[in-house]
Every structure is written in C-alpha cells, then in structure tokens.
Design a protein around this motif. Structure first.
Motif, short mmCIF file in Angstrom:
data_model
loop_
_atom_site.label_atom_id
_atom_site.label_comp_id
_atom_site.label_asym_id
_atom_site.label_seq_id
_atom_site.Cartn_x
_atom_site.Cartn_y
_atom_site.Cartn_z
N ASP A 49 66.95 8.11 16.56
CA ASP A 49 67.20 9.28 15.70
C ASP A 49 65.90 9.67 15.02
O ASP A 49 65.20 8.80 14.47
CB ASP A 49 68.25 8.96 14.63
CG ASP A 49 69.66 8.85 15.19
OD1 ASP A 49 69.88 9.27 16.34
OD2 ASP A 49 70.54 8.34 14.47
N TYR A 50 65.60 10.93 15.03
CA TYR A 50 64.34 11.46 14.49
C TYR A 50 64.67 12.45 13.38
O TYR A 50 65.30 13.47 13.61
CB TYR A 50 63.56 12.12 15.62
CG TYR A 50 62.47 13.10 15.25
CD1 TYR A 50 61.67 12.95 14.12
CD2 TYR A 50 62.21 14.20 16.07
CE1 TYR A 50 60.67 13.86 13.81
CE2 TYR A 50 61.20 15.12 15.78
CZ TYR A 50 60.44 14.95 14.65
OH TYR A 50 59.45 15.85 14.35
N TRP A 69 67.27 11.89 19.49
CA TRP A 69 68.26 12.74 18.82
C TRP A 69 67.60 13.32 17.59
O TRP A 69 67.26 12.59 16.65
CB TRP A 69 69.51 11.96 18.45
CG TRP A 69 70.56 12.79 17.75
CD1 TRP A 69 70.95 12.72 16.45
CD2 TRP A 69 71.36 13.83 18.34
NE1 TRP A 69 71.92 13.64 16.18
CE2 TRP A 69 72.21 14.34 17.32
CE3 TRP A 69 71.44 14.39 19.62
CZ2 TRP A 69 73.12 15.38 17.55
CZ3 TRP A 69 72.34 15.42 19.84
CH2 TRP A 69 73.17 15.90 18.82
N GLN A 70 67.36 14.63 17.58
CA GLN A 70 66.70 15.29 16.46
C GLN A 70 67.76 15.60 15.40
O GLN A 70 68.58 16.50 15.54
CB GLN A 70 66.00 16.58 16.93
CG GLN A 70 64.70 16.89 16.20
CD GLN A 70 64.88 17.03 14.71
OE1 GLN A 70 65.85 17.60 14.24
NE2 GLN A 70 63.92 16.52 13.93
N LYS A 71 67.75 14.83 14.31
CA LYS A 71 68.85 14.88 13.33
C LYS A 71 68.84 16.14 12.47
O LYS A 71 69.90 16.56 12.00
CB LYS A 71 68.80 13.65 12.42
CG LYS A 71 69.19 12.35 13.12
CD LYS A 71 69.48 11.24 12.12
CE LYS A 71 70.78 11.51 11.36
NZ LYS A 71 71.16 10.37 10.51
N LYS A 116 69.89 18.14 18.05
CA LYS A 116 69.52 18.50 19.41
C LYS A 116 68.86 17.31 20.12
O LYS A 116 68.32 16.41 19.48
CB LYS A 116 68.55 19.68 19.42
CG LYS A 116 69.13 20.99 18.87
CD LYS A 116 70.17 21.57 19.80
CE LYS A 116 70.63 22.94 19.35
NZ LYS A 116 71.39 22.95 18.10
N THR A 117 68.90 17.35 21.44
CA THR A 117 68.29 16.30 22.25
C THR A 117 66.89 16.70 22.70
O THR A 117 66.67 17.85 23.13
CB THR A 117 69.14 16.01 23.51
OG1 THR A 117 70.42 15.53 23.10
CG2 THR A 117 68.48 14.98 24.40
N ILE A 118 65.96 15.77 22.59
CA ILE A 118 64.59 15.96 23.07
C ILE A 118 64.23 14.75 23.92
O ILE A 118 64.55 13.61 23.55
CB ILE A 118 63.59 16.11 21.91
CG1 ILE A 118 64.00 17.27 20.99
CG2 ILE A 118 62.17 16.31 22.43
CD1 ILE A 118 63.17 17.36 19.72
N ILE A 119 63.60 14.98 25.05
CA ILE A 119 63.18 13.90 25.93
C ILE A 119 61.65 13.83 25.93
O ILE A 119 60.99 14.82 26.25
CB ILE A 119 63.68 14.11 27.37
CG1 ILE A 119 65.19 14.34 27.40
CG2 ILE A 119 63.28 12.93 28.25
CD1 ILE A 119 66.01 13.17 26.94
N ALA A 120 61.12 12.68 25.57
CA ALA A 120 59.66 12.48 25.58
C ALA A 120 59.30 11.52 26.71
O ALA A 120 59.95 10.48 26.89
CB ALA A 120 59.20 11.92 24.24
N PHE A 163 62.61 19.93 25.53
CA PHE A 163 63.59 20.29 24.51
C PHE A 163 64.85 20.73 25.25
O PHE A 163 64.91 21.82 25.83
CB PHE A 163 63.05 21.41 23.63
CG PHE A 163 61.83 21.01 22.84
CD1 PHE A 163 61.93 20.58 21.52
CD2 PHE A 163 60.56 21.03 23.42
CE1 PHE A 163 60.81 20.19 20.80
CE2 PHE A 163 59.43 20.65 22.70
CZ PHE A 163 59.57 20.22 21.40
N VAL A 164 65.85 19.87 25.27
CA VAL A 164 67.05 20.08 26.07
C VAL A 164 68.07 20.93 25.32
O VAL A 164 68.45 20.60 24.19
CB VAL A 164 67.67 18.72 26.47
CG1 VAL A 164 68.91 18.93 27.33
CG2 VAL A 164 66.65 17.87 27.21
#
Length: 392
Positions: free
Chosen positions: A85-86, A137-139, A143-147, A178-179
């Motif tokens: 979680d970010y 998981w961008q709190k 939203k979902t982000i894949i690095a 950025f999904v």
C-alpha cells in the motif's frame, strides 16, 4: 526549563523520477502516526520543515519546492493481488498542511524499490536477476500501479544508463504502468465534454479540457492565456500576478470539475487539480541548455504544481497528458495534431518525456486501460530522521 529530547524515526530519503521525498515503513512510525490524523500530519510537517515563512525548509528535509516537499508511507498490502500500500502526503511549504488528495507519479518509481528493500514484497516474487513486478495499491486514489524493478544478484539495481530529463545523472530504468487510472464507474471527463468553456470571473473565459486520469487536470491552450507553451520556470514563477491568475483559474476549474463546492475550499486542496497549458510543437532551449527540436516532439506542455510552474512534469500529470492525447478532440490531442494516438512525446521545461496510453470508447464513454512511462529511482540516504519529541 526542561525540553523534550528529539526522537529518531527510521526513514529513507529517495529520489523517484523528478521528485524526492522521505519514505517511511508504516510500522516504524510512532503509534500515534500509524493512523491518519493530526499526529501523523504534525510529524510529517516537522520532518519536512514546514510551515516555513521563509519558504526554505531549512530546518527539515524538504527542498523548498513542490517536487521536494513530499512524504511516503508504505505498508504490506491487504488488498488481493497487491504487494504494498502506497500513501502519499504532499507537504505545503509555508502552511501547516499535508494534502492527501492525490498521488505522486514520480515517487511511484521509488515505491517498488523501497518496498523490496524493506521486505514488504514476498521474496518469492523477487528474482535473483531480472525484473521484479511490484503490485502497488495507491491508497490516496484507490488505484493499481505496477512497477517493474530491475534486480541484480538479489538486490535492487539502482545504477544504469537511463537518462530522464529533469534529473542530472543517469540511473536504472523503472517502467511504471498506471492500470485503469479511471474506473469505468467514474467520469473521465466530469463535465461530460472533452472541451468546455471555463469562465473565470475577472480573468476571462477559456477553452479547457478537464480530465480525471492520473490526477484531476485542467488543460488550457497556451495562446489563450498569453503564452507560447515554451516557457521555463522563471517566466512564470517570478511573476506574482501570473501565479495568482493561475491559482484563480485552478480554483474555478476545481468547481467546474465538482472537486469543491465553493471557491474558498480551493486553498485546502492545493495538490489537485493541476493546471497545464499546451501548444503545438515548437523548438526551445530547456532549463539545462539542451536544444529541443520541434521535430522531436508531438506537443509542448507546461504544468503548475502547488502554485508554481513545475521544473519538469509531474508523473500523474503525464498520465493525464497521455490519456488526453489519445482521445480525439481534447486540447491535448489537438495540440499534438489530432486523430488517434497511443504514444506521444511532449516537451516540458527540462526536456522531453514519452508516455503511452491505451484507451477505448464504449457506448460513448471513454475509458483508459493503462498508461505507461519510464522513470528512475535511487536511495539518497537511509537511517533515521530526528524530530522534537513534543511536536506531535
């Protein structure tokens, strides 16, 4: 008189993209700050050195710009199919305020690296050599982000030859996806239009594309507001009247986008929306002295963050640019020549950036599947940060 001594909090100072900030593992924070609230905000303000009436953040870790007055809190994610979680906090420089309303796309590039190093990512998901795919998981925005983090001999690879305009030295490339930055249930264009007339009392009425992708952004035509689109920071940030004008435009854009109900609320929502202005390709000399040829870019974009023209481009705003460029008829798309596009290279004050977007139109409703760009990240310092024990 007896004074409370300082306390030390484990922290890492990192650059991500063209930003830098102080990173924390949630469990390393004092108990009072492990939940949202006044104690957490007060700790982060003191760490960064805000509020500072001198605007320098001399007594903290901040760098006195919107790009360097940032904090990140990470925790092991309890979301299905996510690793970490970010949570991002944009710290105001001259006010006692932490804005939690949006994401920092640039620092996202450092989230995967920090998460791996801190053990927040299952070791089974980290190869000895290759690319570790970190599901974030961008709190702030849910939203979902894949690095995609390069790994060498089981360690995060930070050094490399990838050059990012706005960053002095090369480093390892970090690809970031950025999904679905806009949920199908959300309105990508809050007004329902790809272009609107934005009326700003006392200033004028302007054509505007207002989009919520990556971060809520109000796009204007440079020529409509008296600019060429090739401006560098000094041309805007040294002009107090211009900055006040942009802030007024931003506030009325926030109302038009439904982000606030009254103009007075804009001051407490400094991080969003962003205001950017676009123009057709035109050659210019970047802030580093690099010649940017009009033939090498699709358009020029300049964006403001926390009341000042950004020295490069915010990562979240780049998501908005990529998305808007792929949708025919937006001001961004028209500045890039119009038509269907899935990749654009745009000029910004420090140089250029390429961003790709996959969009679709179903029953007249635009959606974006993914926006992709490359950044880099690097640990600058790690250890502990000290703050007075009674500041929270």
């Amino acid at each position: 008189m007896t004074y409370v001594p300082q306390i030390k909090i484990p922290a890492t100072y990192m650059r991500g993209g063209t930003s830098k900030g102080v990173f924390f593992n949630l469990t390393d924070l004092p108990k009072e700050a492990q939940v949202a609230g006044e104690a957490r905000d007060n700790i982060l303000l003191r760490v960064i050195g805000s509020p500072d009436p001198y605007g320098k953040q001399t007594d903290g870790m901040g760098g006195a710009t919107s790009s360097t007055s940032k904090t990140v809190i990470l925790a092991k994610s309890d979301q299905a199919d996510h690793d970490v979680d970010y949570l991002f906090g944009q710290v105001a420089i001259d006010k006692p305020f932490v804005d939690w309303s949006g994401n920092c796309g640039n620092l996202t590039a450092a989230v995967g690296s920090f998460a791996i190093t801190c053990g927040l990512v299952d070791k089974k998901r980290v190869p000895d050599n290759g690319i570790a795919v970190v599901r974030i998981w961008q709190k702030n925005i849910n939203k979902t982000i894949i690095a995609h983090i390069p790994i060498t001999n089981g360690q995060v690879q930070e050094t490399g030859n990838f050059e990012l305009d706005g960053v002095t030295f090369p480093a390892a490339e970090v690809k970031v996806d950025f999904v679905s930055p806009v949920d199908p249930s959300e309105a990508m264009f809050p007004t329902g239009n790809v272009v609107d007339d934005l009326s700003v009392p006392g200033i004028g009425t302007f054509k505007a594309s207002m989009i919520n992708a990556g971060i809520p952004t109000v796009f204007l035509n440079a020529k409509d507001i008296g600019y060429t689109g090739t401006e560098l920071q000094e041309a805007i940030n040294s002009n107090a009247d211009a900055l006040e004008r942009f802030e007024t435009i931003r506030a009325y854009g926030a109302i038009k986008m439904g982000l606030i109900n009254d103009i007075s609320e804009a001051a407490a929502r400094q991080h969003t929306p962003k205001v950017a202005f676009v123009s057709e390709p035109e050659s210019y000399v970047s802030s580093s002295g690099k010649n940017i040829d009009a033939q090498s870019i699709d358009l020029n974009v300049r964006a403001l963050s926390m009341g000042k023209l950004h020295h490069a481009m915010m990562g979240t705003a780049a998501v908005a640019i990529g998305t808007a460029s792929a949708i025919p008829g937006t001001l961004v798309n028209l500045a890039a020549g119009g038509g269907e596009k899935n990749i654009v290279t745009f000029g910004h004050p420090s140089g250029t950036l390429k961003v790709g977007a996959e969009v679709s139109n179903i029953n007249g409703q635009w959606s974006v599947n993914k926006v992709t760009m490359s950044r880099s990240a690097r640990v600058l310092m790690e250890g502990t940060v000290s703050i007075p024990g009674d500041c929270f």
